[in-house]
Design a protein around this motif. Structure first.
Motif, PDB file in Angstrom:
ATOM      1  N   GLY A   1     -32.654  16.461  10.606  1.00  0.00           N
ATOM      2  CA  GLY A   1     -31.222  16.175  10.662  1.00  0.00           C
ATOM      3  C   GLY A   1     -30.365  17.307  10.127  1.00  0.00           C
ATOM      4  O   GLY A   1     -29.262  17.554  10.623  1.00  0.00           O
ATOM      5  N   LEU A   2     -30.871  18.004   9.112  1.00  0.00           N
ATOM      6  CA  LEU A   2     -30.145  19.140   8.533  1.00  0.00           C
ATOM      7  C   LEU A   2     -30.508  20.461   9.198  1.00  0.00           C
ATOM      8  O   LEU A   2     -29.928  21.499   8.864  1.00  0.00           O
ATOM      9  N   ALA A   3     -31.467  20.411  10.118  1.00  0.00           N
ATOM     10  CA  ALA A   3     -31.979  21.633  10.762  1.00  0.00           C
ATOM     11  C   ALA A   3     -32.431  22.633   9.710  1.00  0.00           C
ATOM     12  O   ALA A   3     -32.213  23.840   9.824  1.00  0.00           O
ATOM     13  N   ALA A   4     -33.054  22.108   8.649  1.00  0.00           N
ATOM     14  CA  ALA A   4     -33.506  22.945   7.530  1.00  0.00           C
ATOM     15  C   ALA A   4     -35.026  23.047   7.546  1.00  0.00           C
ATOM     16  O   ALA A   4     -35.717  22.041   7.674  1.00  0.00           O
ATOM     17  N   GLU A   5     -35.531  24.269   7.410  1.00  0.00           N
ATOM     18  CA  GLU A   5     -36.976  24.476   7.406  1.00  0.00           C
ATOM     19  C   GLU A   5     -37.605  23.966   6.113  1.00  0.00           C
ATOM     20  O   GLU A   5     -38.714  23.436   6.110  1.00  0.00           O
ATOM     21  N   TYR A   6     -36.884  24.120   5.007  1.00  0.00           N
ATOM     22  CA  TYR A   6     -37.386  23.664   3.705  1.00  0.00           C
ATOM     23  C   TYR A   6     -36.286  22.847   3.027  1.00  0.00           C
ATOM     24  O   TYR A   6     -35.123  23.263   3.000  1.00  0.00           O
ATOM     25  N   TYR A   7     -36.679  21.720   2.453  1.00  0.00           N
ATOM     26  CA  TYR A   7     -35.681  20.895   1.785  1.00  0.00           C
ATOM     27  C   TYR A   7     -36.361  20.040   0.720  1.00  0.00           C
ATOM     28  O   TYR A   7     -37.486  19.574   0.894  1.00  0.00           O
ATOM     29  N   THR A   8     -35.682  19.871  -0.407  1.00  0.00           N
ATOM     30  CA  THR A   8     -36.193  19.016  -1.478  1.00  0.00           C
ATOM     31  C   THR A   8     -35.022  18.269  -2.087  1.00  0.00           C
ATOM     32  O   THR A   8     -33.862  18.460  -1.697  1.00  0.00           O
ATOM     33  N   HIS A   9     -35.299  17.398  -3.040  1.00  0.00           N
ATOM     34  CA  HIS A   9     -34.255  16.761  -3.836  1.00  0.00           C
ATOM     35  C   HIS A   9     -34.380  17.271  -5.272  1.00  0.00           C
ATOM     36  O   HIS A   9     -35.331  16.950  -5.969  1.00  0.00           O
ATOM     37  N   PHE A  10     -33.396  18.059  -5.674  1.00  0.00           N
ATOM     38  CA  PHE A  10     -33.383  18.734  -6.972  1.00  0.00           C
ATOM     39  C   PHE A  10     -32.156  18.343  -7.794  1.00  0.00           C
ATOM     40  O   PHE A  10     -32.134  18.517  -9.004  1.00  0.00           O
ATOM     41  N   THR A  11     -31.138  17.765  -7.143  1.00  0.00           N
ATOM     42  CA  THR A  11     -29.798  17.725  -7.725  1.00  0.00           C
ATOM     43  C   THR A  11     -29.402  16.400  -8.380  1.00  0.00           C
ATOM     44  O   THR A  11     -28.295  16.306  -8.905  1.00  0.00           O
ATOM     45  N   SER A  12     -30.261  15.378  -8.389  1.00  0.00           N
ATOM     46  CA  SER A  12     -29.863  14.086  -8.970  1.00  0.00           C
ATOM     47  C   SER A  12     -30.975  13.451  -9.797  1.00  0.00           C
ATOM     48  O   SER A  12     -31.403  12.325  -9.521  1.00  0.00           O
ATOM     49  N   PRO A  13     -31.447  14.109 -10.846  1.00  0.00           N
ATOM     50  CA  PRO A  13     -32.568  13.553 -11.619  1.00  0.00           C
ATOM     51  C   PRO A  13     -32.191  12.344 -12.474  1.00  0.00           C
ATOM     52  O   PRO A  13     -33.073  11.633 -12.950  1.00  0.00           O
ATOM     53  N   ILE A  14     -30.892  12.098 -12.690  1.00  0.00           N
ATOM     54  CA  ILE A  14     -30.488  10.905 -13.431  1.00  0.00           C
ATOM     55  C   ILE A  14     -30.792   9.654 -12.615  1.00  0.00           C
ATOM     56  O   ILE A  14     -31.156   8.617 -13.167  1.00  0.00           O
TER      57      ILE A  14
ATOM     58  N   PRO B   1     -37.910  11.492  -7.726  1.00  0.00           N
ATOM     59  CA  PRO B   1     -38.418  12.757  -7.166  1.00  0.00           C
ATOM     60  C   PRO B   1     -37.726  13.989  -7.732  1.00  0.00           C
ATOM     61  O   PRO B   1     -38.368  15.016  -7.956  1.00  0.00           O
ATOM     62  N   ASP B   2     -36.423  13.916  -7.980  1.00  0.00           N
ATOM     63  CA  ASP B   2     -35.702  15.055  -8.554  1.00  0.00           C
ATOM     64  C   ASP B   2     -36.221  15.360  -9.953  1.00  0.00           C
ATOM     65  O   ASP B   2     -36.375  16.527 -10.343  1.00  0.00           O
ATOM     66  N   LEU B   3     -36.499  14.299 -10.722  1.00  0.00           N
ATOM     67  CA  LEU B   3     -37.028  14.476 -12.067  1.00  0.00           C
ATOM     68  C   LEU B   3     -38.385  15.177 -12.018  1.00  0.00           C
ATOM     69  O   LEU B   3     -38.676  16.070 -12.816  1.00  0.00           O
ATOM     70  N   VAL B   4     -39.215  14.787 -11.042  1.00  0.00           N
ATOM     71  CA  VAL B   4     -40.530  15.411 -10.875  1.00  0.00           C
ATOM     72  C   VAL B   4     -40.385  16.878 -10.474  1.00  0.00           C
ATOM     73  O   VAL B   4     -41.118  17.745 -10.966  1.00  0.00           O
ATOM     74  N   VAL B   5     -39.441  17.159  -9.590  1.00  0.00           N
ATOM     75  CA  VAL B   5     -39.190  18.547  -9.184  1.00  0.00           C
ATOM     76  C   VAL B   5     -38.813  19.390 -10.401  1.00  0.00           C
ATOM     77  O   VAL B   5     -39.309  20.513 -10.581  1.00  0.00           O
ATOM     78  N   HIS B   6     -37.967  18.871 -11.271  1.00  0.00           N
ATOM     79  CA  HIS B   6     -37.608  19.590 -12.502  1.00  0.00           C
ATOM     80  C   HIS B   6     -38.838  19.825 -13.377  1.00  0.00           C
ATOM     81  O   HIS B   6     -39.014  20.902 -13.957  1.00  0.00           O
ATOM     82  N   ARG B   7     -39.679  18.816 -13.464  1.00  0.00           N
ATOM     83  CA  ARG B   7     -40.887  18.919 -14.297  1.00  0.00           C
ATOM     84  C   ARG B   7     -41.799  20.026 -13.760  1.00  0.00           C
ATOM     85  O   ARG B   7     -42.360  20.826 -14.529  1.00  0.00           O
TER      86      ARG B   7
END
Length: 757
Positions: free
Chosen positions: A560-573, A577-583
């Motif tokens: 949908g975003l036409a993005a080759e790489y994408y994660t969730h990093f911006t909402s760990p509160i 998954p964002d919390l795990v990415v930070h870890r």
């Protein structure tokens, strides 16, 4: 024709046998077998075709192959339909297995089942596989909430049962859960949480048994309606004592020990921009222009992982919840409010720990350099979307109040325009649907519905968060480290074909092959129908054809975003998954040895799957509460007439959406001016005699005839023009007269003669 030897076929099959749950495309198989050259690749493709033809591997609509299960028996989750049939989902991308009512083996919604595939899917058509359930291996539903109906004293004495509980959720509403005469004694109309002890069987196909655990209150008590939905969707309300205790032990200010190993960027002009009623701020941004004309964008995210330590009670509870749930009158947080609104929130004027992603972005919207590091920040201002939008609209009062920040905000606006254009050029699909905010009073009763339009500031922050998420995902993908991605795979081929056929009826011809669908192809249709009567049709059809986004350890990209790489990093509160990415970011900054890689390789599949499931539970609860409150609001308006739009057409009627986003059904039995049939190609109902057509996007006037709070459904009738309504009334009158005349003649014939004496 390219010849394929048995050794290559055997080696290819061995790859799948060694990884029975993994899917591969031909290029991946080619790389694993270390085949070189175009001729060798053709042999690999041929070997895959042979194995697929022999039924040893299966291929899905995205052209990815997987080992065929032995005897075609697979394990998956049963998703029931209120009419008795259901579907078994056994794979995130493969089509669900249809199970007819006689073959469900008394499975109920959410059960884990083994299903035998009796008819395989047709890879060249829209028909998925069919099967029969051969075993229920686990019950997904162990508790439910329903309305209690008591038995009389005589029945209690005779049966040993107090009565039964019946859920309002349509997928399980057909079952009665009998409550034994022990433990709690609910009253009529109480909403009761029940722990299930017996499930449907041959002897009792439509009933279960359970123990009443909690009485939430009478169904008419304030707040009980929402609480019922929360429990129905297995969402945790209260935090365990050990979680609260751990949260209480965490300091509410940043200590000198906390600052070690972090970059102090408290001098940077960071701001948070959120909704008016937001209380937890997990992202702050700063921006300035560089001497080379590029932009420096800094996105700092609250470092929740520093406080929610791995394996702790806080971490386990956050994992179990998976996400925060936002309802009309409350938030059910992933972590306790003391953290989410306190030390983990980037409140203005106080130092906070964060993870920062600094990006240098050129005038084409490309990130040319970046840095990701732990930091200490101090937010200079808490801004709201509404006030920033006023600044962009040249509101003098807001410009004066934020004079020092206005130049940076204007530069942010400029960068957002660049980033948006870049995403659009690569094919990102921009869905713009109106959002409704339901206003409730002190008792939780819906009193109004407001339509929220997303302004520039909302889209701007979204652009910055997307840039950070893509940058972080690409950084760790290119380091070949295990990572957690947010993925959105290609849509179903057959559904896209139907979408293109619908677009062609609007005169829109899409260039390209359905076999190689790109986001740009779909975006073209959305763009060409924007601000036209066909916009709703295309958006609705496109959403239906899309896969569901999920979390995965595989970098499958975001279609949908036409993005080759994408994660969730911006909402760990609010997202685990964002919390795990930070870890992971913290741990990879210390070392990247094989032991650490192995650790994350082992746990990421489970984290991704569990987080995706918990996200769906939360979304289901949020939608159910919105439907409930919209129905409650409309209850006062039964009998009134509204302007709406046909949202969709089905074989049993048309769904109509009002201007306030409320949706209801005009059932086909209530369409009295003609006999209507469903035209699948037009996605429309067509009158057999008049050829009158009701199709998606068509304006319509309707009268609200019923608002059912238990089922959260609204019923409408079409309001016909006066001259058409007059004809319908006259036809009804004639039919009634004919019916009365027929009944009278029938009664006269059946009268017995009166014999006088």
């Amino acid at each position: 024709m390219t010849e394929v030897d048995d050794r290559l076929i055997s080696d290819t099959l061995e790859v799948f046998r060694n990884n029975p749950d993994k899917k591969y495309d031909p290029e991946q198989i080619n790389d694993i077998l270390r085949m070189n050259g175009s001729q060798a690749f053709k042999k690999v493709v041929k070997s895959l075709a042979i194995l697929e033809g022999e039924g040893k591997i299966n291929v899905n609509s995205n052209g990815r192959f997987k080992l065929a299960p032995p005897d075609q028996i697979v394990t998956g989750e049963f998703r029931a339909n209120e009419k008795g049939f259901g579907f078994v989902r056994y794979d995130e991308t493969d089509p669900d297995i249809f199970v007819a009512r006689p073959n469900v083996l008394h499975a109920i919604n959410g059960d884990e089942v083994k299903v035998k595939i009796t008819k395989p899917a047709n890879p060249w058509g829209s028909r998925g596989p069919e099967g029969e359930i051969v075993e229920i291996t686990g019950h997904g539903l162990t508790e439910l909430v329903g309305e209690f109906q008591p038995y009389s004293d005589v029945q209690v004495e005779k049966t040993g049962l107090l009565g039964y509980v019946q859920s309002h959720e349509k997928k399980i509403a057909g079952y009665r859960v009998f409550i034994p005469d022990e433990g709690l004694h609910p009253q009529m109309g109480d909403m009761v949480k029940v722990s299930l002890t017996q499930y449907p069987s041959d002897e009792q196909p439509n009933s279960m048994q359970g123990v009443a655990e909690t009485v939430l209150g009478n169904k008419n008590d304030p707040g009980v309606d929402i609480l019922t939905i929360v429990y129905d969707n297995d969402i945790h309300v209260d935090f365990p004592d050990e979680v609260i205790n751990q949260a209480e032990d965490i300091p509410d200010t940043v200590t000198s020990e906390d600052r070690k190993g972090r970059v102090d960027i408290t001098d940077q002009v960071m701001v948070t921009i959120d909704g008016d009623d937001s209380k937890d701020f997990d992202d702050a941004v700063t921006l300035w222009k560089l001497d080379n004309g590029n932009f420096h964008l800094g996105v700092s995210i609250a470092d929740v992982s520093y406080y929610v330590t791995e394996g702790s009670p806080l971490d386990q509870e956050a994992y179990d919840r998976g996400t925060s749930t936002y309802l009309t009158d409350r938030v059910i947080p992933m972590i306790p409010f003391r953290l989410s609104n306190g030390i983990c929130s980037l409140n203005p004027g106080v130092d906070r720990l964060s993870l920062t992603c600094d990006m240098e972005i050129d005038k084409n919207g490309h990130v040319v350099s970046h840095e990701i590091y732990p930091s200490v920040i101090n937010s200079h201002a808490r801004l709201t979307y509404s006030n920033v939008n006023k600044i962009f609209d040249n509101d003098k009062e807001q410009i004066e109040a934020n004079a020092e920040l206005v130049p940076m905000l204007n530069d942010m606006h400029e960068l957002h325009d660049i980033l948006y254009a870049m995403r659009h050029d690569r094919g990102a699909i921009d869905f713009e649907a109106p959002e409704a905010k339901i206003i409730v009073d002190d008792n939780g009763k819906a009193v109004d519905i407001e339509i929220r339009d997303r302004g520039i500031s909302e889209r701007m922050i979204e652009s910055f968060m997307l840039a950070a998420n893509e940058t972080v995902a690409e950084h760790y993908r290119k380091q070949h480290l295990p990572f957690l991605y947010r993925v959105h795979e290609k849509p179903d081929e057959e559904k896209v074909k139907n979408f293109f056929e619908t677009a062609s009826t609007f005169g829109i011809q899409v260039q390209g092959s359905i076999k190689n669908i790109t986001p740009k192809m779909l975006q073209t249709v959305v763009t060409k129908t924007k601000d036209t009567p066909e916009e709703l049709v295309t958006t609705t059809m496109l959403l239906r054809s899309m896969q569901q986004a999920r979390y995965s350890e595989d970098a499958l990209g975001h279609f949908g975003l036409a993005a080759e790489y994408y994660t969730h990093f911006t909402s760990p509160i609010r997202r685990y998954p964002d919390l795990v990415v930070h870890r992971m970011i913290h741990q990879y900054s210390q070392n990247t040895d094989e032991a650490l890689k192995e650790k994350w390789n082992k746990v990421l599949p489970d984290i991704g799957q569990h987080s995706s499931i918990r996200e769906r539970h939360s979304i289901d609860a949020e939608r159910a509460v919105n439907d409930l409150k919209k129905t409650e609001y409309m209850e006062e308006n039964v009998g009134e007439v509204f302007d709406g739009v046909v949202g969709s057409a089905t074989s049993f009627g048309i769904f109509v959406t009002l201007e306030n986003t409320v949706e209801g059904l005009v059932h086909i039995s209530n369409m009295h001016d003609d006999f209507y049939e469903f035209d699948e190609r037009q996605l429309a109902l067509v009158g057999k005699r008049t050829h009158k057509t009701y199709k998606i996007g068509q304006p319509i006037k309707v009268k609200l005839t019923r608002a059912d709070l238990d089922s959260r459904k609204l019923d409408f009738e079409v309001v016909l023009p006066p001259e058409e309504q007059k004809k319908v009334d006259e036809a009804r009158k004639k039919n009634a007269n004919r019916q009365r005349g027929g009944n009278k003649r029938h009664n006269d014939r059946n009268k017995k003669p009166f014999n006088k004496r």
